[in-house]
Write a protein that holds these residues in place. Sequence first.
Motif, PDB file in Angstrom:
ATOM      1  N   ASP A  34       0.833  -1.209   0.000  1.00 42.41           N
ATOM      2  CA  ASP A  34       0.000   0.000   0.000  1.00 42.41           C
ATOM      3  C   ASP A  34       0.865   1.255   0.000  1.00 42.41           C
ATOM      4  N   TYR A  35       1.887   1.259   0.854  1.00 46.43           N
ATOM      5  CA  TYR A  35       2.790   2.410   0.921  1.00 46.43           C
ATOM      6  C   TYR A  35       3.500   2.612  -0.417  1.00 46.43           C
ATOM      7  N   LEU A  36       3.951   1.520  -1.024  1.00 42.58           N
ATOM      8  CA  LEU A  36       4.674   1.622  -2.289  1.00 42.58           C
ATOM      9  C   LEU A  36       3.789   2.160  -3.400  1.00 42.58           C
ATOM     10  N   HIS A  37       2.603   1.597  -3.557  1.00 40.74           N
ATOM     11  CA  HIS A  37       1.704   2.042  -4.623  1.00 40.74           C
ATOM     12  C   HIS A  37       1.295   3.499  -4.434  1.00 40.74           C
ATOM     13  N   GLU A  38       1.126   3.916  -3.201  1.00 40.64           N
ATOM     14  CA  GLU A  38       0.799   5.315  -2.937  1.00 40.64           C
ATOM     15  C   GLU A  38       1.939   6.212  -3.411  1.00 40.64           C
ATOM     16  N   GLY A  39       3.183   5.785  -3.128  1.00 41.16           N
ATOM     17  CA  GLY A  39       4.336   6.555  -3.575  1.00 41.16           C
ATOM     18  C   GLY A  39       4.446   6.613  -5.088  1.00 41.16           C
ATOM     19  N   ILE A  40       4.210   5.493  -5.739  1.00 40.66           N
ATOM     20  CA  ILE A  40       4.253   5.458  -7.206  1.00 40.66           C
ATOM     21  C   ILE A  40       3.219   6.423  -7.788  1.00 40.66           C
ATOM     22  N   ASP A  41       2.023   6.406  -7.234  1.00 45.74           N
ATOM     23  CA  ASP A  41       0.939   7.226  -7.776  1.00 45.74           C
ATOM     24  C   ASP A  41       1.191   8.721  -7.615  1.00 45.74           C
ATOM     25  N   VAL A  42       1.690   9.139  -6.438  1.00 50.60           N
ATOM     26  CA  VAL A  42       1.895  10.581  -6.231  1.00 50.60           C
ATOM     27  C   VAL A  42       3.035  11.097  -7.104  1.00 50.60           C
ATOM     28  N   LEU A  43       4.029  10.260  -7.372  1.00 51.60           N
ATOM     29  CA  LEU A  43       5.118  10.672  -8.248  1.00 51.60           C
ATOM     30  C   LEU A  43       4.674  10.709  -9.709  1.00 51.60           C
ATOM     31  N   ALA A  44       3.993   9.646 -10.147  1.00 55.60           N
ATOM     32  CA  ALA A  44       3.558   9.574 -11.545  1.00 55.60           C
ATOM     33  C   ALA A  44       2.613  10.715 -11.904  1.00 55.60           C
ATOM     34  N   TRP A  68      10.302  12.337 -21.416  1.00 58.10           N
ATOM     35  CA  TRP A  68       8.919  11.841 -21.356  1.00 58.10           C
ATOM     36  C   TRP A  68       8.923  10.343 -21.552  1.00 58.10           C
ATOM     37  N   THR A  69       8.014   9.677 -20.856  1.00 56.79           N
ATOM     38  CA  THR A  69       7.833   8.236 -21.050  1.00 56.79           C
ATOM     39  C   THR A  69       6.343   7.951 -21.218  1.00 56.79           C
ATOM     40  N   SER A  70       6.040   6.940 -21.994  1.00 54.64           N
ATOM     41  CA  SER A  70       4.648   6.632 -22.335  1.00 54.64           C
ATOM     42  C   SER A  70       4.016   5.673 -21.338  1.00 54.64           C
ATOM     43  N   PRO A  71       2.696   5.546 -21.382  1.00 58.15           N
ATOM     44  CA  PRO A  71       2.053   4.430 -20.678  1.00 58.15           C
ATOM     45  C   PRO A  71       2.562   3.116 -21.255  1.00 58.15           C
ATOM     46  N   VAL A  72       2.339   2.025 -20.550  1.00 60.24           N
ATOM     47  CA  VAL A  72       2.875   0.742 -20.982  1.00 60.24           C
ATOM     48  C   VAL A  72       1.985   0.076 -22.023  1.00 60.24           C
ATOM     49  N   ARG A  73       2.637  -0.651 -22.910  1.00 61.31           N
ATOM     50  CA  ARG A  73       1.946  -1.546 -23.829  1.00 61.31           C
ATOM     51  C   ARG A  73       2.569  -2.937 -23.662  1.00 61.31           C
ATOM     52  N   PRO A  74       1.806  -3.998 -23.905  1.00 60.70           N
ATOM     53  CA  PRO A  74       2.364  -5.351 -23.764  1.00 60.70           C
ATOM     54  C   PRO A  74       3.611  -5.552 -24.611  1.00 60.70           C
ATOM     55  N   GLY A  75       4.551  -6.340 -24.088  1.00 56.37           N
ATOM     56  CA  GLY A  75       5.835  -6.544 -24.750  1.00 56.37           C
ATOM     57  C   GLY A  75       5.752  -7.175 -26.119  1.00 56.37           C
ATOM     58  N   ARG A  76       4.647  -7.831 -26.453  1.00 59.13           N
ATOM     59  CA  ARG A  76       4.511  -8.452 -27.764  1.00 59.13           C
ATOM     60  C   ARG A  76       4.395  -7.420 -28.882  1.00 59.13           C
ATOM     61  N   GLU A  77       4.059  -6.181 -28.537  1.00 57.81           N
ATOM     62  CA  GLU A  77       3.868  -5.149 -29.551  1.00 57.81           C
ATOM     63  C   GLU A  77       5.202  -4.532 -29.969  1.00 57.81           C
ATOM     64  N   ASP A  92       1.899  -5.799 -10.924  1.00 55.31           N
ATOM     65  CA  ASP A  92       1.012  -5.902 -12.081  1.00 55.31           C
ATOM     66  C   ASP A  92       1.677  -5.218 -13.278  1.00 55.31           C
ATOM     67  N   PRO A  93       1.895  -5.913 -14.393  1.00 59.64           N
ATOM     68  CA  PRO A  93       2.598  -5.299 -15.524  1.00 59.64           C
ATOM     69  C   PRO A  93       1.903  -4.066 -16.091  1.00 59.64           C
ATOM     70  N   TRP A  94       0.603  -3.952 -15.887  1.00 58.70           N
ATOM     71  CA  TRP A  94      -0.084  -2.748 -16.353  1.00 58.70           C
ATOM     72  C   TRP A  94       0.303  -1.515 -15.532  1.00 58.70           C
ATOM     73  N   ARG A  95       1.017  -1.722 -14.408  1.00 52.40           N
ATOM     74  CA  ARG A  95       1.501  -0.609 -13.590  1.00 52.40           C
ATOM     75  C   ARG A  95       2.862  -0.099 -14.075  1.00 52.40           C
ATOM     76  N   ILE A  96       3.476  -0.798 -15.019  1.00 51.60           N
ATOM     77  CA  ILE A  96       4.830  -0.438 -15.448  1.00 51.60           C
ATOM     78  C   ILE A  96       4.900   0.999 -15.960  1.00 51.60           C
ATOM     79  N   GLY A  97       3.891   1.441 -16.693  1.00 53.00           N
ATOM     80  CA  GLY A  97       3.895   2.806 -17.214  1.00 53.00           C
ATOM     81  C   GLY A  97       3.989   3.840 -16.104  1.00 53.00           C
ATOM     82  N   LYS A  98       3.196   3.652 -15.051  1.00 56.18           N
ATOM     83  CA  LYS A  98       3.244   4.597 -13.924  1.00 56.18           C
ATOM     84  C   LYS A  98       4.559   4.493 -13.164  1.00 56.18           C
TER      85      LYS A  98
END
Length: 273
Positions: free
Chosen positions: A74-84, A153-162, A250-256
């Motif tokens: 919980d602490y980690l995800h909160e930190g990721i979100d406020v920075l992103a 700048w960095t983009s949101p994540v897309r699956p590695g197959r793309e 969760d790999p969908w969190r990689i972008g953030k």
Amino acid sequence: MSVTYTAVLPVREDTVDFLAELLAAERARRGTRADTRVLSAREQAVLVLRWFLDGTRIKQLARDNQIGKSTGYDYLHEGIDVLAARAPSLHGALLAAKAAGHSHVNIDGMLVETDRVSTPGPTPGVDLWWSGKHDNHGGNIQVLTVPDGWPIWTSPVRPGREHDTTAVRTHSEILPALAEAAGDLRTLGDLGYEGEADTITVAFKKPKHATLTTVQQQLNKAHNSLRAIGERGNSLLKMTFRALRNVSLDPWRIGKIVAAALVLLHFDHARTT
């Protein structure tokens, strides 16, 4: 029996204070009552920075701070979100690059490896996050850098197959923004963006059963010498933040996660462009 030791984080004290202030503001926004958190905002900031910089596992972070693993997450995800949330937008990054007087920007795809597997892809037998190019699972992040390779700048994540071309087309804002900026700011890319050569400048591809002309070879040499420096941005992010070498969330969190790392990099070096 356990052994304790002293460790030093390779960031400025101001960077810890910066993140602690963001976390304190988030607690106030949520209406968190005083003394209801196990860790102070500063202690939470150190936990988050240890994860980003050293890649310390949550299990270890939880043990060191005498908290449960779920609380650590919980602490980690909160930190990721406020920075992103403070990451630059693509439009803002391009405007800043123009204002700084740069002649061009570089775009390159970065695979952030993940150990989350067995996610069915769009076709049978294909894993959504498997990258055939890198022979590994991961998320595709598009990274924009200025001529010396500094990431802006960095983009949101897309699956590695793309592939990179598919990724920039899927992110509907990227190509229009780059095309709009093209009058003052060219975008250089490798042959992975060959399908969007009208917007992204790429090298000449060697024709089948033929050779490039001398002029084309000279242009390719000049192009590649400029673009190669831009690839420094991917290495800089991964070398600075061990967490970006393999993400077990969760790999969908990689972008953030990458966006949060970019914010930390910009602040710690007091540089955005």
